[in-house]
Design an enzyme around this catalytic site. Structure first.
Site, PDB file in Angstrom:
ATOM      1  N   SER A 410       0.824  -1.209   0.000  1.00 38.33           N
ATOM      2  CA  SER A 410       0.000   0.000   0.000  1.00 38.33           C
ATOM      3  C   SER A 410       0.859   1.260   0.000  1.00 38.33           C
ATOM      4  CB  SER A 410      -0.863   0.056   1.257  1.00 38.33           C
ATOM      5  OG  SER A 410      -1.567  -1.127   1.436  1.00 38.33           O
ATOM      6  N   HIS A 431      -1.472  -2.680  -6.938  1.00 39.36           N
ATOM      7  CA  HIS A 431      -2.161  -2.321  -5.709  1.00 39.36           C
ATOM      8  C   HIS A 431      -3.662  -2.521  -5.878  1.00 39.36           C
ATOM      9  CE1 HIS A 431      -3.253   1.042  -2.654  1.00 39.36           C
ATOM     10  NE2 HIS A 431      -3.215  -0.138  -2.072  1.00 39.36           N
ATOM     11  N   GLU A 443      -4.453  -0.120  -9.020  1.00 39.09           N
ATOM     12  CA  GLU A 443      -3.452   0.936  -9.170  1.00 39.09           C
ATOM     13  C   GLU A 443      -2.142   0.231  -9.552  1.00 39.09           C
ATOM     14  OE1 GLU A 443      -2.565   5.038  -6.636  1.00 39.09           O
ATOM     15  OE2 GLU A 443      -2.885   3.182  -5.551  1.00 39.09           O
ATOM     16  N   ASN A 481      -3.894   6.540  -1.935  1.00 38.40           N
ATOM     17  CA  ASN A 481      -3.722   6.644  -0.476  1.00 38.40           C
ATOM     18  C   ASN A 481      -2.992   7.916  -0.071  1.00 38.40           C
ATOM     19  OD1 ASN A 481      -5.130   4.346   0.112  1.00 38.40           O
ATOM     20  ND2 ASN A 481      -3.332   3.033   0.307  1.00 38.40           N
TER      21      ASN A 481
HETATM   22  P1  NAI Z   1      -2.982  -9.978   6.105  1.00 39.24           P
HETATM   23  O1  NAI Z   1      -2.265  -9.862   7.387  1.00 39.24           O
HETATM   24  O2  NAI Z   1      -4.463 -10.161   6.101  1.00 39.24           O
HETATM   25  O3  NAI Z   1      -2.377 -11.202   5.267  1.00 39.24           O
HETATM   26  C1  NAI Z   1      -1.011 -11.414   5.088  1.00 39.24           C
HETATM   27  C2  NAI Z   1      -0.796 -12.908   4.891  1.00 39.24           C
HETATM   28  O4  NAI Z   1       0.515 -13.128   4.429  1.00 39.24           O
HETATM   29  C3  NAI Z   1      -0.955 -13.702   6.174  1.00 39.24           C
HETATM   30  O5  NAI Z   1      -1.917 -14.733   5.961  1.00 39.24           O
HETATM   31  C4  NAI Z   1       0.435 -14.269   6.419  1.00 39.24           C
HETATM   32  O6  NAI Z   1       0.389 -15.559   7.005  1.00 39.24           O
HETATM   33  C5  NAI Z   1       1.002 -14.308   5.037  1.00 39.24           C
HETATM   34  N1  NAI Z   1       2.450 -14.263   4.972  1.00 39.24           N
HETATM   35  C6  NAI Z   1       3.278 -13.484   5.698  1.00 39.24           C
HETATM   36  N2  NAI Z   1       4.557 -13.698   5.320  1.00 39.24           N
HETATM   37  C7  NAI Z   1       4.528 -14.616   4.327  1.00 39.24           C
HETATM   38  C8  NAI Z   1       5.513 -15.256   3.531  1.00 39.24           C
HETATM   39  N3  NAI Z   1       6.794 -14.975   3.711  1.00 39.24           N
HETATM   40  N4  NAI Z   1       5.124 -16.141   2.606  1.00 39.24           N
HETATM   41  C9  NAI Z   1       3.813 -16.417   2.425  1.00 39.24           C
HETATM   42  N5  NAI Z   1       2.839 -15.858   3.165  1.00 39.24           N
HETATM   43  C10 NAI Z   1       3.189 -14.973   4.096  1.00 39.24           C
HETATM   44  O7  NAI Z   1      -2.561  -8.724   5.240  1.00 39.24           O
HETATM   45  P2  NAI Z   1      -3.364  -7.986   4.096  1.00 39.24           P
HETATM   46  O8  NAI Z   1      -4.293  -7.012   4.695  1.00 39.24           O
HETATM   47  O9  NAI Z   1      -3.878  -9.006   3.167  1.00 39.24           O
HETATM   48  O10 NAI Z   1      -2.219  -7.151   3.406  1.00 39.24           O
HETATM   49  C11 NAI Z   1      -1.273  -7.742   2.557  1.00 39.24           C
HETATM   50  C12 NAI Z   1      -0.573  -6.652   1.753  1.00 39.24           C
HETATM   51  O11 NAI Z   1      -1.555  -5.982   0.973  1.00 39.24           O
HETATM   52  C13 NAI Z   1       0.117  -5.591   2.566  1.00 39.24           C
HETATM   53  O12 NAI Z   1       1.276  -5.185   1.896  1.00 39.24           O
HETATM   54  C14 NAI Z   1      -0.907  -4.457   2.612  1.00 39.24           C
HETATM   55  O13 NAI Z   1      -0.318  -3.191   2.797  1.00 39.24           O
HETATM   56  C15 NAI Z   1      -1.517  -4.568   1.236  1.00 39.24           C
HETATM   57  N6  NAI Z   1      -2.854  -4.032   1.109  1.00 39.24           N
HETATM   58  C16 NAI Z   1      -3.803  -4.227   2.071  1.00 39.24           C
HETATM   59  C17 NAI Z   1      -5.074  -3.710   1.919  1.00 39.24           C
HETATM   60  C18 NAI Z   1      -6.135  -3.948   2.956  1.00 39.24           C
HETATM   61  O14 NAI Z   1      -7.163  -3.266   2.907  1.00 39.24           O
HETATM   62  N7  NAI Z   1      -5.952  -4.881   3.873  1.00 39.24           N
HETATM   63  C19 NAI Z   1      -5.433  -2.921   0.730  1.00 39.24           C
HETATM   64  C20 NAI Z   1      -4.409  -2.839  -0.262  1.00 39.24           C
HETATM   65  C21 NAI Z   1      -3.160  -3.355  -0.055  1.00 39.24           C
END
Ligand code: NAI
Ligand code: 3HC
Length: 701
Positions: A410, A431, A443, A481
């Site tokens: 993000s 994104h 994005e 953002n």
């Molecule tokens: P989340 O915490 O829900 O999911 C992350 C997942 O990645 C977890 O299930 C974790 O076990 C897994 N993980 C961590 N390290 C790993 C690895 N080395 N190999 C494989 N899996 C791994 O996080 P979320 O919210 O899905 O965010 C993920 C990314 O997306 C971040 O960079 C965030 O900034 C971005 N993002 C999030 C948004 C949101 O609204 N939540 C919107 C747009 C982008």
């Protein structure tokens, strides 16, 4: 004859052919050509019937939108239609591609309509903030009844040839060559001495309507059509079709479209139509850039974003493998995906077979070796630079040459991530917005070294998976953002000065946003942003002149909807925010502690301050070259943040209300609050001083 319309007589059938690429829109030349062709063939005794057909990819796709707002020229469409209806010889529309808007209305003025099976017909004017203005609201109910016509015109989506045949919108489906089939159909009508059927002379069958039908209908669409003036006018036209003779109904329709055409809403929606197409054009990436194949994908992380991202690929028929850290996280993620699909199935929007086919395309693994041969990998793991760098180093060692390495970050710097690989040209930001399987925006963040073919491939892939791809450059928060943080900070400021979260949210909701920033915070989870800040303190410099209310709320386990309390209270199983006097008192107490003077804040000021903060940042994004054009910013805000499409996006909105007004207010706020949230934009100043518009921004750089 003209460059775009020609006619011949073949056997005893007259054929008028329109050839006006790209979509045979009803430009002045096309209307005039149609009129002249009708006149010539009606007068030609050799022609016993007349077929109207188009060359190229489609039958007439509607009025020529580029002519709207310009002085009229050429034959009016209604005159063309009268010539068709009044023709003593059967006139037959032969349809392929999409007969839309004025295109379908032209076909409805013909006595018969035939189409090939792949054709679609519809009246999408509502999507341009308009109503069908060439008899569509009066003729369609005379074929399919007022109820079905209303649904079709209000949602604006086309229907298939098969459905059109069933409803009687078309009379005949042609298997095989359209021209040949249409000529044979015309011959059959001649042989049968078939009557010239004028839809305008049909009775409207209103027997299915209850006394309260129209009022009930209004209520049923009120929420969805909030702020859009066209739907109400469409209802009035259908009421006229039911209650008035055809000619009087046409007067109501003509007045309705005339008023809508003058309104700022339609102007904004037409701008949106062209902007959606404009953002696909990348000024420095040639159109013929060769694309890489994307036949398989991998997603890292099965969390909030990873699961939704994977669903997009499966929905488009592309196999996708999800990599997780442990079995438990993988099972949880895959389980959520299945539940999402099953819920859609329960709503009747997918069949069991659809769901099974999509689930079969999604596989899970804990081993990076399983994804090495995929064409693209999208990382969606924790938002932490060290973790991302570690993972990209691993991807560099694992993925085949030519694979695209994307991150869903993000905020983090994509160039820094790219540098830990040996192939920064293959690295890009993709994104997605939450929920990633629903939100239309993608994005696409272009790193300093991202290669042009990677960019072009990702733009094409966005379209294939049903997203609108918009390119942004690298900076904190990219386009969306980055502007959102200014908007949210302005809202926070007003909250500490005396507006309640509810007042701010309501004011922005009334402006047309789907929800205000505090409701949005509670929905996303206040703990999410808080955690991201703990992980990346440098990434989120807080405005130290304001108390940090989020920290206080999170410390009290007020995470938002998930804990039934955040800025608001929530009843179990209910997402409706209930204002919480306890939080309001807490905000007041913190404000007083911080020495912030309390005052009455007006709703208009709330809208102005929040939006102007975003617009000012948008101007900076433009002058720094982070966005290609103002329309890229606008499409991001409409498709990623729910900015009302009838206002065209923040930059278009600034043009509508006057950039000088925005600039004057921004200057006032900068003097009052300092430049933490109100950084100076030379572009904004230049445009304002010249009385110009963002639409012409290049002149002011
Ligand atoms: P989340 O915490 O829900 O999911 C992350 C997942 O990645 C977890 O299930 C974790 O076990 C897994 N993980 C961590 N390290 C790993 C690895 N080395 N190999 C494989 N899996 C791994 O996080 P979320 O919210 O899905 O965010 C993920 C990314 O997306 C971040 O960079 C965030 O900034 C971005 N993002 C999030 C948004 C949101 O609204 N939540 C919107 C747009 C982008
Ligand atoms: N007028 C002018 N230009 C049009 C146009 C129209 N009605 N429809 C499409 N175009 C242009 C596009 O801007 C684009 O131009 P560009 O290449 O310079 O960017 C080009 O035609 C190709 O369009 P698409 O990229 O959208 O091509 P697709 O093949 O993906 O889609 C389509 C074709 C389904 C016909 C789609 O273009 C479309 O939905 N067009 C609009 C249809 C519409 O809204 N019709 C109603 C018009 S209002 C009306 O008819 C009022 C009447 O009631 C009086």
């Amino acid at each position: 004859m003209s460059d775009v319309v020609s006619w011949v007589v073949e056997g005893n059938v007259g054929v008028i052919t329109i050839n006006s690429p790209p979509v045979n829109a009803l430009s002045a030349a096309v209307r005039q050509g149609l009129y002249d062709g009708m006149e010539a063939l009606v007068a030609d005794d050799a022609a016993k019937a007349i077929v109207v057909i188009c060359e190229g990819r489609t039958f007439i796709a509607g009025a020529d939108i580029t002519e709207f707002g310009k002085p009229p020229s050429g034959a009016p469409l209604r005159d063309v239609q009268t010539a068709m209806e009044k023709s003593p010889k059967p006139v037959i529309a032969a349809i392929h591609g999409t007969a839309l808007g004025g295109g379908l209305e032209t076909a409805l003025a013909c006595h018969y309509r035939c189409a090939i099976p792949s054709a679609k017909v519809g009246l999408p004017e509502v999507k341009l903030g308009l109503l069908p203005g060439a008899g569509g609201t009066q003729r369609l109910p005379r074929i399919i009844g007022p109820k079905r016509a209303l649904d079709m015109i209000i949602d604006g989506n086309p229907i298939s040839a098969a459905e059109a045949l069933e409803l009687g919108v078309i009379n005949h489906v042609i298997d095989g060559d359209l021209r040949e089939g249409a000529l044979a159909y015309a011959q059959k009508l001649i042989d049968e001495n078939a009557p010239t059927i004028c839809v305008s002379e049909n009775e409207v069958d209103a027997s299915e309507l209850s006394d309260t039908f129209f009022d009930d209908y209004r209520k049923s669409i009120a929420r969805k059509t909030r702020g859009f003036p066209a739907p109400e006018k469409i209802i009035q036209c259908i009421e006229a079709a039911v209650n008035l003779p055809f000619d009087e109904g046409m007067i109501v329709e003509g007045k309705g479209i005339g008023e809508l055409m003058q309104g700022s809403e339609s102007e904004a929606m037409r701008y949106m139509f062209f902007s959606e197409r404009e953002v696909a054009k990348l000024p420095d990436v040639p159109k013929d850039t060769p694309l890489r194949d994307i036949n398989s994908a991998a997603v890292l992380g099965a969390g909030t974003m990873g699961g939704g991202i994977a669903m997009n690929f499966a929905n488009a028929g592309i196999p996708v493998t999800i990599v997780e850290m442990n079995q438990e996280a993988l099972d949880r993620g895959l389980g959520i995906i299945e539940t999402n699909y099953r819920n859609t199935q329960k709503k009747g929007r997918l069949t069991e077979e659809d769901v099974n086919a999509r689930l079969a395309l999604i596989t899970g693994t804990l081993d990076y070796a399983d994804i090495g041969d995929k064409d693209i990998v999208i990382e969606a793991i924790f938002e932490n630079m060290d973790v991302k760098k570690e993972v990209f180093t691993k991807l560099d060692a694992t993925m085949k040459q030519g694979a695209i390495l994307a991150t869903n970050t993000s905020y983090l710097n994509i160039d820094e991530i790219a540098q830990c690989t040996s192939r920064p040209g293959d690295v890009i930001g993709l994104h997605f917005f939450s929920p990633a399987n629903v939100m239309r925006l993608l994005e696409i963040v272009r790193g300093a070294e991202t290669s042009k073919d990677v960019l072009a491939t990702c733009m094409a892939m966005a379209k294939r998976i049903g997203k609108l791809g918009v390119v942004a450059g690298v900076c904190h928060g990219f386009i969306g953002n980055r502007m959102l943080s200014r908007y949210s900070s302005a809202a926070q400021r007003l909250m500490f000065e005396g507006a309640t979260p509810n007042q701010i949210d309501q004011a922005l909701f009334n402006f047309g946003m789907p929800m205000g920033p505090f409701t949005m915070g509670d929905l996303a989870g206040l703990d999410v942003g808080w955690r991201a800040r703990q992980d990346n303190p440098d990434l989120f410099p807080t405005d130290t002149s304001l108390p940090n209310i989020v920290d206080i709320l999170v410390e009290q386990e007020r995470f938002g909807q998930k804990t039934q309390k955040g800025y608001y209270l929530y009843e179990a199983g209910n997402r409706t925010p209930i204002p919480d006097p306890e939080v309001e008192a807490m905000i007041k107490e913190e404000s007083i502690k911080a020495g912030i003077e309390q005052r009455d804040v007006g709703d208009e000021e709330i809208v102005q301050m929040a939006l102007f903060a975003a617009i000012n940042e948008g101007a900076r994004v433009l002058e720094e070259g982070i966005a290609y054009r103002p329309c890229d910013i606008d499409m991001i805000w409409i498709n990623g943040y729910g900015f009302p499409s009838y206002r065209g996006g923040p930059m278009h909105y600034a043009d509508q209300i006057g950039v000088d007004k925005v600039h004057a207010a921004v200057e006032k706020y900068r003097q009052k609050y300092g430049d933490a949230n109100w950084k100076y934009s030379k572009l904004l100043e230049n445009i304002a001083k010249a009385g110009g518009k963002f639409a012409d921004w290049k002149e002011y750089m």
